[in-house]
Structures are given as C-alpha cells and as structure tokens.
Design a protein around this motif. Sequence first.
Motif, short mmCIF file in Angstrom:
data_model
loop_
_atom_site.label_atom_id
_atom_site.label_comp_id
_atom_site.label_asym_id
_atom_site.label_seq_id
_atom_site.Cartn_x
_atom_site.Cartn_y
_atom_site.Cartn_z
N LEU A 26 -5.28 -16.70 1.03
CA LEU A 26 -4.51 -16.76 -0.22
C LEU A 26 -5.29 -16.15 -1.38
O LEU A 26 -4.74 -15.41 -2.19
N THR A 27 -6.56 -16.44 -1.46
CA THR A 27 -7.40 -15.89 -2.52
C THR A 27 -7.47 -14.38 -2.42
O THR A 27 -7.31 -13.66 -3.42
N ALA A 28 -7.67 -13.86 -1.21
CA ALA A 28 -7.74 -12.40 -1.01
C ALA A 28 -6.42 -11.73 -1.34
O ALA A 28 -6.39 -10.69 -2.01
N ALA A 29 -5.31 -12.31 -0.89
CA ALA A 29 -4.00 -11.71 -1.15
C ALA A 29 -3.67 -11.73 -2.64
O ALA A 29 -3.05 -10.80 -3.16
N HIS A 30 -4.09 -12.79 -3.32
CA HIS A 30 -3.84 -12.88 -4.76
C HIS A 30 -4.69 -11.86 -5.53
O HIS A 30 -4.21 -11.20 -6.44
N ALA A 31 -5.94 -11.74 -5.14
CA ALA A 31 -6.86 -10.84 -5.84
C ALA A 31 -6.60 -9.37 -5.53
O ALA A 31 -6.94 -8.49 -6.33
N LEU A 69 3.45 -16.16 1.10
CA LEU A 69 3.16 -14.73 1.05
C LEU A 69 4.43 -13.97 1.39
O LEU A 69 5.30 -14.48 2.09
N ARG A 70 4.49 -12.75 0.91
CA ARG A 70 5.59 -11.84 1.26
C ARG A 70 4.97 -10.69 2.03
O ARG A 70 3.97 -10.12 1.63
N ARG A 71 5.58 -10.37 3.16
CA ARG A 71 5.14 -9.25 4.00
C ARG A 71 6.05 -8.07 3.71
O ARG A 71 7.27 -8.20 3.79
N ILE A 72 5.45 -6.95 3.37
CA ILE A 72 6.22 -5.73 3.17
C ILE A 72 5.66 -4.66 4.10
O ILE A 72 4.48 -4.69 4.44
N GLN A 73 6.51 -3.74 4.50
CA GLN A 73 6.04 -2.67 5.36
C GLN A 73 6.85 -1.40 5.07
O GLN A 73 7.81 -1.09 5.76
N PRO A 74 6.43 -0.66 4.02
CA PRO A 74 7.11 0.60 3.75
C PRO A 74 7.05 1.51 4.98
O PRO A 74 6.05 1.50 5.72
N MET A 75 8.10 2.26 5.20
CA MET A 75 8.21 3.13 6.37
C MET A 75 6.95 3.98 6.55
O MET A 75 6.45 4.58 5.61
N GLY A 76 6.44 3.97 7.78
CA GLY A 76 5.27 4.79 8.10
C GLY A 76 3.94 4.18 7.71
O GLY A 76 2.91 4.84 7.80
N THR A 77 3.94 2.93 7.26
CA THR A 77 2.69 2.28 6.85
C THR A 77 2.50 0.98 7.64
O THR A 77 3.43 0.50 8.29
N ALA A 79 1.77 -3.17 7.79
CA ALA A 79 2.24 -4.30 7.00
C ALA A 79 1.24 -4.64 5.90
O ALA A 79 0.03 -4.51 6.09
N ARG A 80 1.76 -5.05 4.78
CA ARG A 80 0.94 -5.46 3.64
C ARG A 80 1.45 -6.80 3.13
O ARG A 80 2.60 -7.16 3.39
N TYR A 81 0.59 -7.50 2.40
CA TYR A 81 0.92 -8.86 1.96
C TYR A 81 0.70 -9.01 0.47
O TYR A 81 -0.21 -8.42 -0.10
N GLU A 82 1.54 -9.84 -0.13
CA GLU A 82 1.41 -10.13 -1.56
C GLU A 82 1.81 -11.58 -1.82
O GLU A 82 2.54 -12.17 -1.03
N THR A 83 1.33 -12.11 -2.93
CA THR A 83 1.64 -13.50 -3.30
C THR A 83 2.85 -13.60 -4.22
O THR A 83 3.30 -14.70 -4.50
#
Length: 147
Positions: A26-31, A69-77, A79-83
């Motif tokens: 959580l700390t890493a995703a927030h920062a 957390l929210r997982r996003i994955q723009p096409m061709g990339t 997965a990434r995470y955000e708070t």
Amino acid sequence: MSNQAEFERMLRSAALRVTAPRLAVLTAAHAHPHSDTDTILGHVRQTLGAVSHQAVYDVLRALTAAGLLRRIQPMGTVARYETRVGDNHHHLVCRTCGVIVDVECAVGEAPCLTAANDNGFVLDEAEVIYWGQCPACAALPAPLLHP
C-alpha cells in the motif's frame, strides 16, 4: 493519506489482516502511482528485505479484490496499480515513454459515458484511456528517417 495508521485502518475496514507486506505494498502504490508489479516489488524489498514475487502478487490481488487498489492495464502494457479507487477517473498514456497520468472523468457523473446500448447491463464505470505524447516527449526533436 500516506501514514501507516491510515493504511492499517483501510486494511481493517476491508476485513483484511494488517501485515507488513500489505502495508509495504500500500505504501509503495501510494508513493508511486501507476507502478507495475516489479516496481512495487522493488520498493517492498527496500522496506522489508527479502519478499517473494508471489507474495507481492498475492497482496496486490487481495488489495485489488478488497477495493483498496485499482488495477489498470492500458493496451500493450503490463498491469499497473494505483490507490485512487472508486471515482471513475481516466488516464493519459504517453506512447513514447509510457508515463501514465490521471485525468478527471470525461463528462458528468459515473459512468462518464453512456453506452448506445447497455444490453441490460447495470453500468457503474466507463474506462477511457487517452493516448498521445507527454509534454517532455512532444518537445523532443523528431527522429531522422533514413531512406
């Protein structure tokens, strides 16, 4: 919202045990918003030392399922995470360097866009990804093309 006490409260309110790996993720995703798994793993290892890739995957999965957390994955990339969760915001993605930036909802209340035909679905989110070049990449000289 970056203090440990707040993250502990978030975990408990989601009925999750407070553990060092969960707090570190959580700390890493927030920062570092929009980080991929490997980036988060690197930050978690700086905090906790040895931790397995699988442990971080498991924590990311649990935190995403709990809505922390929210997982996003723009096409061709990857997965990434955000708070930033629950507000139906969208993203700008640079085609050149891959940077991802939050952008507010396109228009109106969530869902921001109205489907021409919802086929009976009860809609609660619209995902929009804008693609282009960030200001830094757009300012770079165009590459020379060789015949």
